[in-house]
Design a protein around this motif. Structure first.
Motif, PDB file in Angstrom:
ATOM      1  N   CYS A   1       5.382   0.511  -4.664  1.00 28.37           N
ATOM      2  CA  CYS A   1       3.968   0.608  -4.282  1.00 28.37           C
ATOM      3  C   CYS A   1       3.125  -0.177  -5.284  1.00 28.37           C
ATOM      4  O   CYS A   1       3.352  -0.091  -6.499  1.00 28.37           O
ATOM      5  CB  CYS A   1       3.530   2.070  -4.277  1.00 28.37           C
ATOM      6  N   GLY A   2       2.140  -0.924  -4.812  1.00 31.07           N
ATOM      7  CA  GLY A   2       1.159  -1.566  -5.680  1.00 31.07           C
ATOM      8  C   GLY A   2       1.789  -2.401  -6.770  1.00 31.07           C
ATOM      9  O   GLY A   2       2.598  -3.280  -6.531  1.00 31.07           O
TER      10      GLY A   2
ATOM     11  N   GLY B   1       0.810  -1.209   0.000  1.00 31.22           N
ATOM     12  CA  GLY B   1       0.000   0.000   0.000  1.00 31.22           C
ATOM     13  C   GLY B   1       0.847   1.264   0.000  1.00 31.22           C
ATOM     14  O   GLY B   1       2.053   1.245   0.271  1.00 31.22           O
ATOM     15  N   TRP B   2       0.200   2.374  -0.270  1.00 33.70           N
ATOM     16  CA  TRP B   2       0.876   3.665  -0.457  1.00 33.70           C
ATOM     17  C   TRP B   2       1.670   4.046   0.788  1.00 33.70           C
ATOM     18  O   TRP B   2       1.132   4.189   1.880  1.00 33.70           O
ATOM     19  CB  TRP B   2      -0.180   4.724  -0.765  1.00 33.70           C
ATOM     20  N   ASN B   3       2.977   4.231   0.619  1.00 38.15           N
ATOM     21  CA  ASN B   3       3.858   4.662   1.705  1.00 38.15           C
ATOM     22  C   ASN B   3       4.982   5.486   1.091  1.00 38.15           C
ATOM     23  O   ASN B   3       6.136   5.070   1.071  1.00 38.15           O
ATOM     24  CB  ASN B   3       4.407   3.452   2.470  1.00 38.15           C
ATOM     25  N   ASP B   4       4.622   6.650   0.551  1.00 40.96           N
ATOM     26  CA  ASP B   4       5.611   7.456  -0.160  1.00 40.96           C
ATOM     27  C   ASP B   4       6.662   8.037   0.776  1.00 40.96           C
ATOM     28  O   ASP B   4       7.785   8.333   0.348  1.00 40.96           O
ATOM     29  CB  ASP B   4       4.940   8.569  -0.966  1.00 40.96           C
ATOM     30  N   GLY B   5       6.355   8.163   2.062  1.00 39.52           N
ATOM     31  CA  GLY B   5       7.329   8.710   2.993  1.00 39.52           C
ATOM     32  C   GLY B   5       8.556   7.838   3.167  1.00 39.52           C
ATOM     33  O   GLY B   5       9.633   8.331   3.490  1.00 39.52           O
ATOM     34  N   ASN B   6       8.406   6.529   2.947  1.00 37.90           N
ATOM     35  CA  ASN B   6       9.528   5.604   3.126  1.00 37.90           C
ATOM     36  C   ASN B   6       9.996   4.943   1.835  1.00 37.90           C
ATOM     37  O   ASN B   6      11.121   4.446   1.787  1.00 37.90           O
ATOM     38  CB  ASN B   6       9.144   4.510   4.123  1.00 37.90           C
TER      39      ASN B   6
ATOM     40  N   ALA C   1       5.687  -3.452  -6.482  1.00 36.66           N
ATOM     41  CA  ALA C   1       6.557  -3.208  -7.626  1.00 36.66           C
ATOM     42  C   ALA C   1       7.269  -1.881  -7.454  1.00 36.66           C
ATOM     43  O   ALA C   1       6.696  -0.921  -6.923  1.00 36.66           O
ATOM     44  CB  ALA C   1       5.748  -3.186  -8.924  1.00 36.66           C
ATOM     45  N   MET C   2       8.520  -1.829  -7.886  1.00 38.38           N
ATOM     46  CA  MET C   2       9.184  -0.539  -7.976  1.00 38.38           C
ATOM     47  C   MET C   2       8.685   0.130  -9.245  1.00 38.38           C
ATOM     48  O   MET C   2       8.988  -0.299 -10.351  1.00 38.38           O
ATOM     49  CB  MET C   2      10.703  -0.687  -8.023  1.00 38.38           C
ATOM     50  N   GLN C   3       7.884   1.158  -9.068  1.00 40.68           N
ATOM     51  CA  GLN C   3       7.370   1.904 -10.207  1.00 40.68           C
ATOM     52  C   GLN C   3       8.415   2.932 -10.631  1.00 40.68           C
ATOM     53  O   GLN C   3       8.833   3.766  -9.826  1.00 40.68           O
ATOM     54  CB  GLN C   3       6.055   2.585  -9.843  1.00 40.68           C
ATOM     55  N   ILE C   4       8.844   2.841 -11.865  1.00 41.62           N
ATOM     56  CA  ILE C   4       9.837   3.767 -12.427  1.00 41.62           C
ATOM     57  C   ILE C   4       9.068   4.697 -13.348  1.00 41.62           C
ATOM     58  O   ILE C   4       8.624   4.297 -14.429  1.00 41.62           O
ATOM     59  CB  ILE C   4      10.937   2.997 -13.167  1.00 41.62           C
ATOM     60  N   ILE C   5       8.895   5.942 -12.899  1.00 39.71           N
ATOM     61  CA  ILE C   5       7.911   6.831 -13.519  1.00 39.71           C
ATOM     62  C   ILE C   5       8.587   8.098 -14.043  1.00 39.71           C
ATOM     63  O   ILE C   5       8.965   8.972 -13.267  1.00 39.71           O
ATOM     64  CB  ILE C   5       6.809   7.231 -12.512  1.00 39.71           C
ATOM     65  N   PRO C   6       8.750   8.233 -15.355  1.00 42.54           N
ATOM     66  CA  PRO C   6       9.187   9.503 -15.936  1.00 42.54           C
ATOM     67  C   PRO C   6       7.969  10.372 -16.241  1.00 42.54           C
ATOM     68  O   PRO C   6       6.846   9.869 -16.363  1.00 42.54           O
ATOM     69  CB  PRO C   6       9.880   9.061 -17.224  1.00 42.54           C
TER      70      PRO C   6
ATOM     71  N   ALA D   1       7.455   1.758 -15.895  1.00 43.28           N
ATOM     72  CA  ALA D   1       7.919   0.374 -15.806  1.00 43.28           C
ATOM     73  C   ALA D   1       7.641  -0.128 -14.403  1.00 43.28           C
ATOM     74  O   ALA D   1       7.684   0.635 -13.434  1.00 43.28           O
ATOM     75  CB  ALA D   1       9.407   0.288 -16.119  1.00 43.28           C
ATOM     76  N   LEU D   2       7.358  -1.416 -14.277  1.00 44.73           N
ATOM     77  CA  LEU D   2       7.124  -2.048 -12.985  1.00 44.73           C
ATOM     78  C   LEU D   2       8.191  -3.121 -12.786  1.00 44.73           C
ATOM     79  O   LEU D   2       8.161  -4.164 -13.432  1.00 44.73           O
ATOM     80  CB  LEU D   2       5.725  -2.674 -12.926  1.00 44.73           C
TER      81      LEU D   2
END
Length: 458
Positions: free
Chosen positions: A434-435, A278-283, A337-342, A379-380
């Motif tokens: 996340c996710g 689940g969403w945990n952008d702080g870490n 998954a490590m979301q790699i987002i450009p 990419a995931l």
């Protein structure tokens, strides 16, 4: 044979399909008696080419040949070919598909194995053990080099280089060399070679500097497309060379410790990931958004520059996104998954939404809606799904992800994204575990990342 039949046969053989007839079928395949004869051989693989060939030399569909490369699909043309019960290229047994054997044609894939005894013949064995030979050679390629398990392996330590045809001949030993500071080859000590010739483990020599790896066998020489200690296309080295690091809502740890490979690294983790991550952008999120809260925005140094000003992304679909990664065995990764987002600047920027740049482009401003939405392709990366858990065995590895539309194609839940990428999309970058549309097991991974870069595939 008709072209359609050949095409279907090639597809089936390429997919590794093996069909057999049923005993209760009246026209089931039967091995014929007598002996076979071969008049000629055609190569049915498209653009079969080896590194030993002159530039532009290749085999094309249907060309008559007296040799072929491993895994090429060939058609033996002759008489009584249904009498062939076993078939060998040199001493390597081929897989026969009875659906593609007639009295006058036999389609087969050249075995991938390297022969121990080279006779330059095809051997056709009948059911009664009669053997008929036909002159035909299998052309072994120069070594191919696919990857190095860690492109930043320190000198004096072992590293595995993968590829094919890494053959150590008694008369012409295999050699592996790195590049020294003057651009000359520097030989490495070979520790082992895989039995199937698909990898070689070497000790990185003292004095190895940035540059390609060269491997030479009895069949030729190949230079790697990747570079050892690669700084091409560097975006984040976390040691000040590019001057870029955290530049978003969160400040992930940028630090060094006894595991460091080239100084500082960024670390994701330090908190529990549930089974669905689940969403945990702080870490678990590292963000770089270009901009400096200006209006109009200039994207000037030291921070806030566009990543597209650091690297030429005009041919991004023929590039790879790379980084070194360390996941300790004490804290493996098993969820999300490590979301790699450009993203381009109209999607996100470090500043106010609605500001403009010097060209009048309206900027997206700070936001995470594009991360959670399904428009922006990403990419995931989720290597743990193969075995249920993943760590790097307390060492650094190189991760390489093609930057094409097939890889950068997903939304946050693993379904297809509705948007598309362009060269401008690489202005910013987010790495967020996340996710990803997968369910795993609760974990507390530590993921160390260094030397984030975008490099050409060739």
């Amino acid at each position: 044979m008709k072209t359609k039949y050949i095409a279907m046969a090639v597809m089936a053989l390429s997919a590794g399909m093996v069909w057999t007839g049923c005993d209760d079928t009246p026209d089931a395949y039967e091995v014929a008696g007598g002996k076979p004869t071969v008049k000629y051989v055609r190569c049915l693989s498209s653009e079969v080419v080896g590194s030993n060939d002159e530039p532009g030399t290749l085999y094309t569909d249907g060309q008559l040949v007296t040799s072929a490369y491993p895994e090429a699909i060939v058609c033996l043309v002759g008489d009584n070919l249904r009498s062939v019960y076993e078939l060998y290229f040199n001493d390597q047994k081929a897989v026969l598909n009875t659906s593609y054997i007639t009295d006058n044609a036999l389609l087969v894939q050249v075995p991938s194995g390297i022969p121990d005894l080279v006779s330059n013949k095809i051997f056709m064995v009948t059911k009664s053990k009669d053997t008929v030979s036909y002159d035909f050679s299998v052309t072994i390629s120069a070594p191919t080099i696919t990857a190095m398990d860690c492109e930043y392996t320190p000198a004096g330590e072992a590293s595995k280089i993968t590829g094919r045809y890494m053959i150590d001949d008694p008369n012409v030993p295999l050699t592996v060399s790195f590049t020294d500071a003057s651009g000359n080859n520097l030989d490495a000590e070979i520790k082992s070679i895989a039995d199937d010739y698909t990898s070689v483990t070497v000790i990185v020599p003292d004095g190895a500097a940035e540059g390609p790896v060269t491997i030479t066998s009895i069949y030729g020489t190949t230079v790697s497309s990747f570079h050892y200690a690669d700084t091409r296309g560097m975006l984040f080295d976390f040691d000040g060379k590019t001057g870029l690091g955290n530049h978003g809502w969160h400040n992930r740890d940028i630090t060094s410790d006894e595991t460091s490979i080239t100084g500082n690294f960024v670390m994701l983790g330090g908190a529990t990931l549930d089974a669905d991550a689940g969403w945990n952008d702080g870490n678990y999120s590292f963000e770089y958004w270009p901009g400096n809260w200006e209006d109009p925005e200039t994207f000037t140094a030291p921070e806030g520059r566009l990543l597209t000003d650091l690297v030429d992304f005009s041919d991004y679909s023929n590039m790879s996104f790379k980084f070194e990664m360390y996941i300790p065995s004490s804290n493996p990764w098993s969820a999300g998954a490590m979301q790699i987002i450009p993203a381009d600047i109209s999607t996100v920027s470090y500043g106010s939404s609605g500001a403009v740049d010097l060209n009048g482009t309206v900027l997206g401003g700070c936001n995470n809606t594009y991360i959670s939405g399904g428009v922006v392709p990403r990419a995931l990366y989720r290597p743990w799904t193969t075995t249920g858990s993943f760590d790097t065995a307390d060492k650094w590895i190189t991760v390489s992800i093609p930057m094409n539309s097939a890889t950068f194609a997903y939304g946050p839940d693993g379904t297809a994204a509705t948007g598309s990428l362009s060269a401008d999309s690489w202005a910013s970058l987010v790495l967020f575990v996340c996710g990803g549309g997968v369910s795993g097991t609760e974990c507390n991974p530590i993921i160390k990342i260094d030397n984030i870069r975008a490099v050409p595939n060739k």
